[in-house]
Design a protein around this motif. Structure first.
Motif: not given
Length: 376
Positions: A126, A158, A189-191, A196
């Motif tokens: 990332a 998640r 962590d965000y997706q 992202r």
């Protein structure tokens, strides 16, 4: 009698099936990453070498999983780094220097204990198009806290695109009177679709008995990515004080070892712990064809203490997929050290052929890498 024998045979068959299902599914994996590297300094010095690990340190690993029912699994991972250019181990003091952990995966998350990769290491994909591992990545040049011993971790499922990870690495054998803090890690962590974003960071305290400098060593990293039709744009920002000098250059060392020093703590006597850096990097890649991806990045390390010990640089590169397992790659990089800085190029592994000392301190460096990665 025949019916009894038939019943016993059926029981034995079902027992064998059950035993087979209970056995761990073990996978052997690894890769070779070999490249020719060239580095030149504005001092006039230059060096060429066959090195290991421009983008993926050569390695051999074993991973396994056992399904124990109810949504629970037992998992493990053993992984050792290799110097494929010489056939030696990456760390002669350890058999499995990269990973050695066992854990339980449950519906509510995964728990692991042992030697583990840091969350900062795991978000490499990332950070920039190179997975933050080539000569040109400013983040890689600064240094990445990669893995620590005696580490306990939890990773959540998640939910709503967000995943939480926590680590607590014990300062084992430090002694109860030393009052050392563990190495603490937190990551979010965000997706969601093409987006992202997240944070990964850690902090570690010095040995309270020997410390004359009481700054904690920290590394805070935030990132945001956007995937468009043919590639990804990456933005990353970090802040850390984990940089010091050694015989190879004014910024060629770390205060807290990036791959675990004895007992997971440090003496607290290095005045460079009071020198904090802000790192900024912008990167993007583009898939020219199904087998060819190109990219570029530019980054800055700013010495916030005003000591003129920062650096800046950029990189362009390309990956060509020969097959699903084999990739050819090439990179060109440049970096300019400020007057009191001595940062050196590094790949996924530190190049065995590198410049040092007066050839990096305050100098402009250029580098070329051309190599091959094969995964198995």
């Amino acid at each position: 009698m025949n019916k009894q024998l038939l019943a016993l045979a059926c029981v034995a068959a079902w027992s064998a099936v059950g035993a087979a299902q209970a056995q761990s599914n073990v996978t052997i994996y690894g890769n070779f990453d070999e490249y020719l590297g060239y580095i030149r300094s504005s001092s006039g010095a230059h060096i060429t070498g066959l090195n290991d690990g421009a983008i993926l340190r050569s390695r051999l690993g074993f991973r396994g999983v056992e399904d124990i029912g109810g949504g629970y699994q037992v998992r493990f991972n053993l992984e050792q780094g290799l110097n494929a250019d010489t056939g030696t181990g990456a760390d002669t003091t350890r058999l499995f220097d990269r990973q050695a952990w066992v854990g339980i995966a449950a519906p509510h998350g995964e728990y692991r204990i042992g030697r583990q990769n840091t969350e900062i290491f795991l978000i490499g994909g990332a950070i920039d198009y190179t997975d933050r591992t080539t000569f040109g990545s400013i983040f890689n040049t600064f240094g990445i806290p990669s893995r620590y011993d005696n580490d306990l971790s939890y990773r959540s499922p998640r939910l709503g695109g967000v995943q939480l990870a926590l680590h607590y690495a014990l300062p084992e054998n430090g002694g109860a009177t030393r009052g050392n803090s563990a190495i603490l890690q937190l990551a979010l962590d965000y997706q969601d679709g093409p987006y992202r974003a997240g944070y990964a960071g850690f902090q570690a305290s010095p040995n309270s008995v020997t410390a004359t400098v009481h700054d904690k060593v920290v590394y805070h990293n935030v990132y945001a990515d956007y995937k468009y039709s043919a590639g990804t744009v990456y933005l990353a920002i970090a802040r850390s004080n984990n940089s010091t000098g050694n015989a190879n250059g004014r910024n060629a060392g770390t205060i807290l070892n990036n791959v675990s020093n004895p007992n997971n703590f440090f003496a607290g006597t290095d005045v460079n712990a009071g020198r904090y850096y802000n790192l900024y990097q912008l990167s993007a890649d583009y898939r020219v064809a199904s087998q060819l991806r190109v990219g570029a990045l530019y980054g800055v390390m700013r010495d916030t203490s005003g000591g003129d010990a920062g650096a800046r640089g950029g990189n362009v590169g390309a990956y060509y997929d020969l097959s699903k397992r084999t990739v050819l790659y090439g990179f060109a990089s440049v970096m300019k050290n400020e007057a009191n800085a001595g940062f050196r190029f590094s790949g996924s592994a530190g190049p065995s052929a590198n410049l040092a000392g007066a050839d990096v301190n305050g100098k402009r460096l250029t580098g070329l890498q051309a190599g091959i990665v094969h995964k198995f």
